[in-house]
Design a protein around this motif. Structure first.
Motif, mmCIF file in Angstrom:
data_model
loop_
_atom_site.group_PDB
_atom_site.id
_atom_site.type_symbol
_atom_site.label_atom_id
_atom_site.label_comp_id
_atom_site.label_asym_id
_atom_site.label_seq_id
_atom_site.Cartn_x
_atom_site.Cartn_y
_atom_site.Cartn_z
ATOM 1 N N PHE A 73 -1.597 -7.491 13.995
ATOM 2 C CA PHE A 73 -0.802 -7.749 12.798
ATOM 3 C C PHE A 73 -0.461 -9.242 12.667
ATOM 4 O O PHE A 73 -0.459 -9.791 11.560
ATOM 5 N N GLN B 270 -1.420 -11.519 9.486
ATOM 6 C CA GLN B 270 -0.391 -12.230 8.729
ATOM 7 C C GLN B 270 -0.727 -13.720 8.597
ATOM 8 O O GLN B 270 -0.482 -14.334 7.556
ATOM 9 N N THR C 249 -3.011 3.023 2.792
ATOM 10 C CA THR C 249 -2.325 2.467 3.957
ATOM 11 C C THR C 249 -2.518 0.956 4.038
ATOM 12 O O THR C 249 -1.569 0.212 4.315
ATOM 13 N N LEU D 20 0.352 -1.879 3.992
ATOM 14 C CA LEU D 20 0.463 -2.915 5.017
ATOM 15 C C LEU D 20 0.465 -4.300 4.366
ATOM 16 O O LEU D 20 1.218 -5.192 4.772
ATOM 17 N N GLY E 266 3.619 -5.413 3.140
ATOM 18 C CA GLY E 266 4.486 -5.852 4.230
ATOM 19 C C GLY E 266 3.995 -7.116 4.906
ATOM 20 O O GLY E 266 4.505 -7.484 5.975
ATOM 21 N N ALA F 189 3.660 2.809 13.345
ATOM 22 C CA ALA F 189 3.766 1.654 12.463
ATOM 23 C C ALA F 189 5.233 1.305 12.212
ATOM 24 O O ALA F 189 5.593 0.123 12.099
ATOM 25 N N HIS G 131 6.760 -1.339 9.806
ATOM 26 C CA HIS G 131 6.029 -0.853 8.638
ATOM 27 C C HIS G 131 6.186 0.671 8.578
ATOM 28 O O HIS G 131 5.454 1.403 9.252
ATOM 29 N N ASP G 132 7.123 1.127 7.804
ATOM 30 C CA ASP G 132 7.450 2.552 7.765
ATOM 31 C C ASP G 132 6.445 3.300 6.881
ATOM 32 O O ASP G 132 6.718 3.609 5.714
ATOM 33 N N ILE G 133 5.283 3.556 7.452
ATOM 34 C CA ILE G 133 4.207 4.243 6.739
ATOM 35 C C ILE G 133 3.925 5.550 7.464
ATOM 36 O O ILE G 133 3.410 5.563 8.584
#
Length: 300
Positions: free
Chosen positions: A127, A131, A151, A155, A158, A221, A226-228
């Motif tokens: 991640f 980023q 998904t 992401l 985020g 996640a 990352h609340d997925i």
């Protein structure tokens, strides 16, 4: 009159082979499920269930056959969450109410996997790179509009932006990170069990509310900010929505018998996908709720 004709049709059903339309290509999870289910249903139905792979458009090509063939119970098919997600993403013209779900027979959360020798050995490292380098990392997926795609979009919202690379052939998708064609694979563990057992793939993150019992060291996640969750990969057996209820009942009994068999239990255990089957109104609600969940997440 119609009701009586429906009962008469059910009393004579089935009299000939029932086509099992698998909505994805050979070798993938939907194909394995459809073939296993077709084989196990044959004994109780007393007819063969030849399998036809009709791949394309994230499963929608095969479902077109299910919708356009007569609603007489002689065409059944796989309807999986990837395809339901694609409807919410604007792909295809199907809706949950176009189909009657015979039974939800498998369910599993999805993961991000990398090759065992990947430079990204943790989800944090993956991640962080994504980023710092938006769109540089590529992710092998089953297609646009699926929950794979959803998904990745969530992401990206985020701050973790990776590039979706769809694969039509499941086998090519599974092997893509191992061969260096993509950096990451979005998939459920059962579909890549052979690569996990061989130590060729490594799971980094699971998209579920809790850690997976078979992979307790893999973080969710949500643990990484990352609340997925809720985008699990479920698989169903379905028919045209107008299929007579009496025929639906016969097919439900056949699927229930198949799922109760030792062969199926061994199969679902090996693919990390065993569940208590969901049938009837609960199955229809599950599909509708999933469709709305994806639509809401895309619009949030």
């Amino acid at each position: 009159m119609i009701f009586s004709a429906s009962i008469a049709a059910a009393q004579d059903y089935p009299q000939r082979p029932i086509e099992m339309v698998v909505t994805f290509g050979p070798g993938g999870g939907a194909d394995l499920m459809g073939r296993q289910m077709a084989r196990l249903m044959e004994s109780s139905l007393g007819v063969s269930l030849p399998v036809s792979n009709v791949a394309g458009a994230s499963g929608n090509a095969g479902l077109t056959r299910l919708r356009t063939n007569p609603a007489d119970g002689y065409t059944v098919g796989t309807l999986i969450s990837l395809t339901v997600a694609s409807w919410a993403s604007g792909l295809g013209d199907s809706k949950p109410e176009d189909f009657r779900i015979i039974s939800v027979v498998q369910n599993s959360p999805s993961f991000l996997f990398v090759a065992a020798n990947s430079p990204y050995q943790t989800a944090e490292a993956l991640f962080e790179h994504a980023q710092s380098n938006p769109g540089q990392l590529t992710v092998a997926t089953s297609g646009y509009g699926t929950q794979d795609d959803v998904t990745l979009k969530l992401l990206a919202k985020g701050g973790v932006q990776m590039e979706n690379v769809p694969f039509q052939a499941p086998g090519e998708r599974y092997a893509s990170p191992i061969g260096g064609h993509t950096a990451v694979l979005y998939e459920e563990p059962g579909d890549v069990a052979q690569f996990l057992e061989a130590g060729q793939l490594k799971p980094l993150v699971v998209f579920s509310q809790e850690r997976h019992p078979a992979f307790p060291d893999v973080p969710t996640a949500a643990e990484l900010g990352h609340d997925i969750s809720g985008l699990d990969n479920f698989r169903t057996i379905a028919v045209h929505a107008d299929t007579p209820a009496e025929i639906v009942g016969i097919l439900e009994d056949a699927v229930s018998g198949a799922v109760a068999s030792p062969e199926w239990q061994d199969f679902c255990a090996s693919t990390y996908s065993c569940i208590e089957p969901v049938t009837g109104d609960a199955a229809q609600t599950m599909i509708t709720d999933f469709f709305q969940l994806v639509a809401d997440q895309l619009n949030s």
